[in-house]
Design an enzyme around this catalytic site. Structure first.
Site, PDB file in Angstrom:
ATOM      1  N   LYS A 189       0.733  -1.311  -0.060  1.00 44.35           N
ATOM      2  CA  LYS A 189       0.058   0.072   0.072  1.00 44.35           C
ATOM      3  C   LYS A 189       0.974   1.307   0.014  1.00 44.35           C
ATOM      4  O   LYS A 189       0.229   1.963  -0.667  1.00 44.35           O
ATOM      5  CB  LYS A 189      -1.021  -0.097   1.356  1.00 44.35           C
ATOM      6  N   LYS A 224      -4.365 -11.350  -7.245  1.00 45.63           N
ATOM      7  CA  LYS A 224      -5.745 -11.606  -6.656  1.00 45.63           C
ATOM      8  C   LYS A 224      -6.845 -10.604  -7.089  1.00 45.63           C
ATOM      9  O   LYS A 224      -6.398  -9.358  -7.421  1.00 45.63           O
ATOM     10  CB  LYS A 224      -5.556 -11.782  -5.108  1.00 45.63           C
ATOM     11  N   LYS A 227     -10.493  -4.969  -5.014  1.00 45.16           N
ATOM     12  CA  LYS A 227     -11.640  -3.853  -5.321  1.00 45.16           C
ATOM     13  C   LYS A 227     -11.068  -2.693  -5.580  1.00 45.16           C
ATOM     14  O   LYS A 227     -11.439  -1.814  -6.160  1.00 45.16           O
ATOM     15  CB  LYS A 227     -12.517  -3.867  -4.280  1.00 45.16           C
TER      16      LYS A 227
HETATM   17  P1  ATP Z   1      -8.127  -3.617  -1.229  1.00 44.40           P
HETATM   18  O1  ATP Z   1      -8.177  -3.775  -2.664  1.00 44.40           O
HETATM   19  O2  ATP Z   1      -8.757  -2.142  -0.692  1.00 44.40           O
HETATM   20  O3  ATP Z   1      -6.894  -4.017  -0.700  1.00 44.40           O
HETATM   21  P2  ATP Z   1      -9.740  -6.151  -1.358  1.00 44.40           P
HETATM   22  O4  ATP Z   1     -10.626  -6.349  -1.973  1.00 44.40           O
HETATM   23  O5  ATP Z   1      -8.312  -6.898  -1.367  1.00 44.40           O
HETATM   24  O6  ATP Z   1      -9.243  -4.542  -0.751  1.00 44.40           O
HETATM   25  P3  ATP Z   1      -9.758  -6.470   1.729  1.00 44.40           P
HETATM   26  O7  ATP Z   1     -10.991  -5.431   2.390  1.00 44.40           O
HETATM   27  O8  ATP Z   1      -8.613  -6.270   1.979  1.00 44.40           O
HETATM   28  O9  ATP Z   1     -10.208  -6.869   0.261  1.00 44.40           O
HETATM   29  O10 ATP Z   1     -10.446  -7.941   2.251  1.00 44.40           O
HETATM   30  C1  ATP Z   1     -11.436  -8.236   2.859  1.00 44.40           C
HETATM   31  C2  ATP Z   1     -11.651  -9.595   2.944  1.00 44.40           C
HETATM   32  O11 ATP Z   1     -11.776 -10.330   1.960  1.00 44.40           O
HETATM   33  C3  ATP Z   1     -10.492 -10.151   3.551  1.00 44.40           C
HETATM   34  O12 ATP Z   1     -10.542 -11.421   4.590  1.00 44.40           O
HETATM   35  C4  ATP Z   1      -9.646 -10.837   2.413  1.00 44.40           C
HETATM   36  O13 ATP Z   1      -8.827 -11.863   2.747  1.00 44.40           O
HETATM   37  C5  ATP Z   1     -10.655 -11.081   1.709  1.00 44.40           C
HETATM   38  N1  ATP Z   1     -10.475 -11.212   0.285  1.00 44.40           N
HETATM   39  C6  ATP Z   1     -10.049 -10.222  -0.435  1.00 44.40           C
HETATM   40  N2  ATP Z   1      -9.892 -10.385  -1.630  1.00 44.40           N
HETATM   41  C7  ATP Z   1      -9.923 -11.524  -1.894  1.00 44.40           C
HETATM   42  C8  ATP Z   1      -9.823 -12.489  -3.138  1.00 44.40           C
HETATM   43  N3  ATP Z   1      -9.514 -12.038  -4.337  1.00 44.40           N
HETATM   44  N4  ATP Z   1     -10.030 -13.755  -2.795  1.00 44.40           N
HETATM   45  C9  ATP Z   1     -10.495 -14.285  -1.776  1.00 44.40           C
HETATM   46  N5  ATP Z   1     -10.443 -13.554  -0.467  1.00 44.40           N
HETATM   47  C10 ATP Z   1     -10.382 -12.194  -0.626  1.00 44.40           C
END
Ligand code: ATP
Ligand code: LTN
Length: 338
Positions: A121, A203, A206
């Protein structure tokens, strides 16, 4: 709800939270949210929208307020039942920020420097590497330790933060005697890592600037179908799991997660069919999965009174429970009782 903790005393405690930092994706749903829903009957679950964490990156005030409420309503729509599982907004429960400060003083600079999420980040937001981004894990540790959680359902990407939480808790307990329960991660088997539709080695996230990389739970059906049709695959044109087939592996994983079919069953079903047909089928299966959620979401988001009443009640419950742990920790440190 005031007696929930007492009535269900024997069940293990689960705590988890998710940031309202944008729209909730299929990755968040399959990797985190769906497990939260399933765990509600067997555990004492407590869930939160981690809005304090979200300001570690800059948020537009109007969009932020909407994202917090949307996340809250969406989780209810996915099946979080606040009568069973208190579900609150983190900033409404002041003990989180208070314990986070305390835990900051028991967390080492070197430990925080090693966090891969911080490194990622701070690269992504090079113009705003603030102290909150750095100490983010101590707030997450506070969230978990306040409720004496046994288990924390998370995706694989959050495992390092949970290990740090354990280290902080062990350090504190080592100095002052048993204060915090040492939590274990709980990582679901299916959907633990949903990959980007545009770069299946990364991965699904969002915050990915390429909107075709992710599918939001609230995307309308046409958009979902388009995103799946554009998904990156390979040139082999055989629907089966294999090496060098990251795109297809990911689509099969998603298909399996939303339909409950095994990878082999999917391979048999699509034998001799092209990727076009398969992508359409995956898109349709995802549309069917999110359709009832979207309908319920619309009901909740338009019922502001219910939302307000629900998050207030849950916050009151969470405050009472977490205050006990905070008081215990403060007493051990030597603070004068209020
Ligand atoms: P950002 O892009 O803002 O980092 P993110 O989409 O990666 O956000 P988080 O808010 O960090 O999501 O994660 C929320 C939850 O969803 C966490 O428990 C994380 O492990 C899970 N998660 C996020 N992305 C994935 C993914 N691609 N597959 C499975 N689990 C996920
Ligand atoms: N850091 C997590 C969200 C989060 C969390 C928590 C998860 C904040 N507090 C406590 C589990 C327990 C994330 O970015 N996914």
């Amino acid at each position: 709800m005031s007696d929930t903790a007492e009535i269900k005393e024997k069940k293990k405690v689960i705590f988890s939270a998710i940031q309202p930092s944008g729209t909730i994706t299929l990755g968040n749903y399959l990797g985190a949210l769906r497990n939260w829903v399933k765990l509600q009957d067997d555990y004492n679950c407590i869930y939160a929208v981690a809005d304090l964490h979200a300001i570690t990156v800059r948020q537009d005030p109007k969009a932020f307020r909407q994202n917090i409420l949307n996340a809250y309503a969406l989780f209810l729509a996915c099946g979080i039942d606040p009568e069973k599982s208190p579900f609150f907004i983190q900033s409404h429960v002041h003990t989180h920020a208070e314990l986070a400060w305390i835990l900051n003083c028991y967390t080492q600079f070197g430990e925080l420097s090693r966090m891969t999420q911080f490194k990622d980040k701070s690269q992504k937001h090079a113009d705003n590497i603030n102290a909150g981004l750095f100490t983010y894990p101590s707030l997450m540790a506070a969230d978990i330790l306040l409720y004496q959680a046994d288990l924390v359902p998370i995706g694989i990407d959050q495992k390092q933060h949970l290990e740090l939480t354990r280290n902080i808790a062990e350090r504190f307990n080592g100095i002052y005697g048993n204060t915090f329960k040492i939590p274990e991660p709980y990582i679901g088997k299916v959907g633990a890592k949903v990959m980007s539709l545009q770069d299946p080695t990364k991965k699904m996230s969002k915050s990915d600037e390429n909107v075709n990389a992710w599918v939001a739970i609230l995307d309308n059906p046409d958009v979902i179908m388009k995103k799946f049709k554009r998904a990156v695959t390979d040139s082999e044109a055989v629907v089966r799991v294999g090496e060098g087939k990251d795109g297809i592996n990911n689509l099969i994983g998603i298909m399996s997660a939303v339909t409950g079919k095994t990878e082999d069953e999917i391979a048999v079903e699509f034998e001799g069919k092209g990727y076009g047909d398969f992508k359409t089928a995956v898109g349709e299966a995802v549309v069917e999965t999110v359709r009832p959620i979207q309908e319920k979401f619309n009901d909740y988001i338009n019922n502001k009174d219910y939302l307000t009443e629900t998050y207030r009640k849950s916050a009151e419950f969470a405050l009472r429970l977490s205050q006990r742990t905070l008081d215990k920790a403060m007493k051990k440190i030597g603070y004068v009782a209020r």
